[in-house]
Design a protein around this motif. Structure first.
Motif, PDB file in Angstrom:
ATOM      1  N   ARG A  54       0.886  -1.297  -0.058  1.00 38.44           N
ATOM      2  CA  ARG A  54      -0.094   0.108   0.087  1.00 38.44           C
ATOM      3  C   ARG A  54       0.899   1.041   0.066  1.00 38.44           C
ATOM      4  O   ARG A  54       1.855   1.386   0.859  1.00 38.44           O
ATOM      5  N   SER A  55       0.587   2.162  -0.768  1.00 38.10           N
ATOM      6  CA  SER A  55       1.240   3.414  -0.921  1.00 38.10           C
ATOM      7  C   SER A  55       0.551   4.435  -0.220  1.00 38.10           C
ATOM      8  O   SER A  55      -0.561   4.096   0.504  1.00 38.10           O
ATOM      9  N   VAL A  56       0.908   5.674  -0.336  1.00 42.62           N
ATOM     10  CA  VAL A  56       0.077   6.648   0.337  1.00 42.62           C
ATOM     11  C   VAL A  56      -1.219   6.725   0.151  1.00 42.62           C
ATOM     12  O   VAL A  56      -2.201   6.958   0.867  1.00 42.62           O
ATOM     13  N   SER A  57      -1.607   6.538  -1.424  1.00 42.72           N
ATOM     14  CA  SER A  57      -3.041   6.686  -1.711  1.00 42.72           C
ATOM     15  C   SER A  57      -3.558   5.544  -2.518  1.00 42.72           C
ATOM     16  O   SER A  57      -4.453   5.356  -3.137  1.00 42.72           O
ATOM     17  N   LEU A 370      13.748  10.157  -4.666  1.00 41.22           N
ATOM     18  CA  LEU A 370      13.427   9.806  -3.259  1.00 41.22           C
ATOM     19  C   LEU A 370      13.649  10.582  -1.982  1.00 41.22           C
ATOM     20  O   LEU A 370      13.062  10.517  -1.138  1.00 41.22           O
ATOM     21  N   MET A 371      14.958  11.396  -2.294  1.00 43.30           N
ATOM     22  CA  MET A 371      15.034  12.228  -1.197  1.00 43.30           C
ATOM     23  C   MET A 371      14.133  13.472  -0.736  1.00 43.30           C
ATOM     24  O   MET A 371      13.971  13.705   0.476  1.00 43.30           O
ATOM     25  N   VAL A 372      13.215  13.635  -1.873  1.00 49.82           N
ATOM     26  CA  VAL A 372      12.180  14.541  -1.458  1.00 49.82           C
ATOM     27  C   VAL A 372      11.007  14.096  -0.913  1.00 49.82           C
ATOM     28  O   VAL A 372       9.906  14.640  -0.901  1.00 49.82           O
ATOM     29  N   ARG A 373      10.901  12.596  -0.870  1.00 45.35           N
ATOM     30  CA  ARG A 373       9.602  11.852  -0.291  1.00 45.35           C
ATOM     31  C   ARG A 373       8.324  12.478  -1.294  1.00 45.35           C
ATOM     32  O   ARG A 373       7.256  12.926  -0.593  1.00 45.35           O
ATOM     33  N   ARG A 421      13.778  -2.597  -9.716  1.00 40.87           N
ATOM     34  CA  ARG A 421      14.406  -2.619  -8.124  1.00 40.87           C
ATOM     35  C   ARG A 421      14.250  -1.307  -7.424  1.00 40.87           C
ATOM     36  O   ARG A 421      13.989  -1.461  -6.410  1.00 40.87           O
ATOM     37  N   TRP A 422      14.360  -0.263  -8.248  1.00 42.30           N
ATOM     38  CA  TRP A 422      14.053   0.862  -7.525  1.00 42.30           C
ATOM     39  C   TRP A 422      12.522   1.328  -7.021  1.00 42.30           C
ATOM     40  O   TRP A 422      12.405   1.627  -5.981  1.00 42.30           O
ATOM     41  N   ALA A 423      11.522   0.597  -7.781  1.00 42.47           N
ATOM     42  CA  ALA A 423      10.433   0.539  -7.262  1.00 42.47           C
ATOM     43  C   ALA A 423      10.145  -0.147  -6.348  1.00 42.47           C
ATOM     44  O   ALA A 423       9.327   0.328  -5.374  1.00 42.47           O
ATOM     45  N   GLU A 424      10.615  -1.188  -6.107  1.00 37.60           N
ATOM     46  CA  GLU A 424      10.428  -1.823  -4.629  1.00 37.60           C
ATOM     47  C   GLU A 424      10.894  -1.001  -3.515  1.00 37.60           C
ATOM     48  O   GLU A 424      10.374  -1.016  -2.514  1.00 37.60           O
ATOM     49  N   ASP A 425      12.133  -0.504  -3.840  1.00 40.16           N
ATOM     50  CA  ASP A 425      12.748   0.356  -2.745  1.00 40.16           C
ATOM     51  C   ASP A 425      11.716   1.441  -2.427  1.00 40.16           C
ATOM     52  O   ASP A 425      11.829   1.866  -1.183  1.00 40.16           O
ATOM     53  N   PHE A 426      11.366   2.258  -3.345  1.00 37.21           N
ATOM     54  CA  PHE A 426      10.387   3.396  -3.175  1.00 37.21           C
ATOM     55  C   PHE A 426       9.141   2.921  -2.450  1.00 37.21           C
ATOM     56  O   PHE A 426       8.838   3.787  -1.352  1.00 37.21           O
ATOM     57  N   SER A 427       8.570   1.926  -2.604  1.00 31.53           N
ATOM     58  CA  SER A 427       7.484   1.458  -1.824  1.00 31.53           C
ATOM     59  C   SER A 427       7.902   0.986  -0.564  1.00 31.53           C
ATOM     60  O   SER A 427       7.261   1.470   0.577  1.00 31.53           O
ATOM     61  N   LYS A 428       8.973   0.548  -0.087  1.00 28.15           N
ATOM     62  CA  LYS A 428       9.405   0.356   1.224  1.00 28.15           C
ATOM     63  C   LYS A 428       9.767   1.427   1.912  1.00 28.15           C
ATOM     64  O   LYS A 428       9.394   1.740   3.002  1.00 28.15           O
ATOM     65  N   GLU A 429      10.278   2.358   1.003  1.00 28.70           N
ATOM     66  CA  GLU A 429      10.456   3.628   1.898  1.00 28.70           C
ATOM     67  C   GLU A 429       9.433   4.567   2.126  1.00 28.70           C
ATOM     68  O   GLU A 429       9.333   5.313   3.091  1.00 28.70           O
ATOM     69  N   LYS A 430       8.442   4.352   1.208  1.00 27.32           N
ATOM     70  CA  LYS A 430       7.026   5.104   1.484  1.00 27.32           C
ATOM     71  C   LYS A 430       6.279   4.408   2.574  1.00 27.32           C
ATOM     72  O   LYS A 430       5.579   5.076   3.583  1.00 27.32           O
ATOM     73  N   GLU A 431       6.309   3.116   2.906  1.00 27.08           N
ATOM     74  CA  GLU A 431       5.766   2.693   4.102  1.00 27.08           C
ATOM     75  C   GLU A 431       6.631   3.051   5.392  1.00 27.08           C
ATOM     76  O   GLU A 431       5.818   3.228   6.402  1.00 27.08           O
ATOM     77  N   GLN A 432       7.833   3.377   5.206  1.00 24.76           N
ATOM     78  CA  GLN A 432       8.283   4.002   6.557  1.00 24.76           C
ATOM     79  C   GLN A 432       8.105   5.244   6.968  1.00 24.76           C
ATOM     80  O   GLN A 432       7.986   5.689   8.079  1.00 24.76           O
TER      81      GLN A 432
END
Length: 435
Positions: A54-57, A370-373, A421-432
């Motif tokens: 689940r992402s933000v929206s 990614l740095m600017v969320r 690979r980056w999409a997976e990282d992006f999703s994990k970061e958003k969960e954090q």
């Protein structure tokens, strides 16, 4: 006693023979004989039982929706609906259109005649000489080719991209080098749906475009395509599901004209009507931030893949842009790209070339985003071959007159893999971020 020993030996021999025969019989069985080729417990789970992200929206699709072309048994990766990519359907070839479209792109002259005089002129001559510094694995294809469309969806799915942002002109209109392509939209929507991909619209500039014509464009798109299962809708913080439109070169129309369309009090406002949507403007110059705000847009994107080309496309400015957006309740959608080279069609524009550095340029751009969320990241592009921003598969190619760039020493799918690979990282970061 000797007789007993003899009987025991015979019994042991017969038992051993039975075990050996049974084992040999089992070894000859194949999965098609009723045995799974997966270990117990590793069979593919039913769609409803597999995990969700689940992402933000949005909910990301994690179940396999379509098999890859190379292995029908292999589950496809998830797709992420907060990862958007710009997509072009302006290509044609002799098989489908009776002529080449866009692959034969004209060499655009420099606006200064003195500079222009020292550079080549004319058109490219496909299939050996195309308007690109790279050569597509599919060759100079037609966007009308169903097999090409299917392969593109396959590649997008392999890259885990959830939203295809379709470059769109109204019916009967096209860019200077192409032909009208609105008739392709139903096929794109159908193909995207087979791969659990959604389609958003990237409204291009055309002669006479203004707030009134865009009003008609929005109504046309929503009326004709809005009910399709693949039509992308963004879930807002208030719980509404609204279409999302990117408007390219939005700065060409004054903000007060856009305000007629995008503000509550506008003379022909779309707000709180069946045609309300999330409208995203192009940010080029720093001053455009305030114009976008006063125009009533919902957010901004940067499009250009050449870091430093514009204020908006410069990675170092994204933090300041994101802060401005956050303080004004706007969405910031940074655009990242794998590199930039358009000298095949603008031979004088070498100073804006950005080398791919075997994928490092792309990874740097992705990390900067990614740095600017951001809530959404856009990718420039899937297949804008003229400007060398494509992540579509490219292959080495040498002709009598051309040596094309390629992705060596990596495989043609390098940028699809990096994206996934980056999409997976992006999703994990958003969960954090949400914890």
């Amino acid at each position: 006693m000797a007789r007993l020993r003899r009987r025991a030996c015979i019994a042991l021999f017969l038992f051993t023979l039975f075990i050996f025969g049974t084992m040999m019989g089992l070894r000859t069985l194949k999965p098609s004989d009723g045995f799974s080729d997966l270990a117990p417990g590793l069979e593919l789970a039913p769609i409803a039982e597999q995990g969700e992200r689940r992402s933000v929206s949005h909910e990301a699709i994690s179940q396999p929706q379509a098999a890859t072309s190379s292995d029908a048994k292999a589950p496809t990766p998830p797709v992420y609906y907060d990862l958007h990519i710009f997509y072009y359907t302006w290509y044609g070839n002799t098989h489908f259109e009776g002529k080449y479209l866009h692959w034969d792109h004209v060499m655009v002259p420099h606006w200064d005649p003195k500079i222009s005089a020292s550079y080549p002129k004319g058109r490219h001559s496909p299939p050996e000489d195309i308007g690109s510094s790279f050569y597509p694995e599919l060759g100079p294809y037609s966007s009308r080719d169903p097999e090409v469309l299917e392969e593109h969806m396959n590649q997008l799915r392999a890259a885990a991209i959830g939203v295809l942002v379709l470059s769109w002109y109204p019916p009967g209109l096209a860019d200077d080098n192409g032909e009208p392509s609105d008739s392709l939209v139903p096929f794109i929507l159908d193909a995207a749906h087979r791969y659990a991909i959604k389609v958003a619209f990237h409204i291009q500039p055309y002669k006479g475009r203004d707030d009134h014509t865009v009003h008609e464009n929005i109504k046309y798109i929503i009326d004709k395509y809005g009910a399709h299962a693949a039509f992308y809708k963004y879930k807002t913080s208030t719980g509404l599901s609204l279409p999302l439109f990117y408007i390219y070169d939005s700065y060409l129309t004054p903000p007060e004209s856009w305000a007629n369309l995008f503000t509550q009090s506008g003379s022909h406002s779309l707000r709180n009507t069946p045609y309300d949507a999330v409208f995203i403007a192009l940010l080029v110059e720093e001053g455009h931030k305030h114009d976008i705000l006063s125009a009533g847009y919902d957010g901004m994107y940067t499009y250009f893949a050449s870091n430093g080309f514009s204020f908006g496309s410069s990675h170092q400015n994204w933090k300041v842009i994101k802060a401005f957006c956050d303080s004004n309740n706007l969405m910031f959608i940074p655009s990242v790209g794998p590199g930039y080279i358009d000298t095949s069609i603008r031979p004088w524009n070498n100073h804006n070339t950005r080398n791919r550095v075997n994928g490092k340029y792309y990874e740097t751009a992705l990390q900067a985003a990614l740095m600017v969320r951001p809530e959404i990241v856009s990718i420039t592009s899937f297949n804008e071959w003229h400007e060398g921003t494509q992540i579509e598969k490219a292959v080495p190619k040498k002709t009598l007159t051309r040596l094309y760039l390629d992705y060596l020493p990596h495989q043609p799918n390098l940028y699809l893999e990096l994206t996934r690979r980056w999409a997976e990282d992006f999703s994990k970061e958003k969960e954090q971020w949400l914890m």
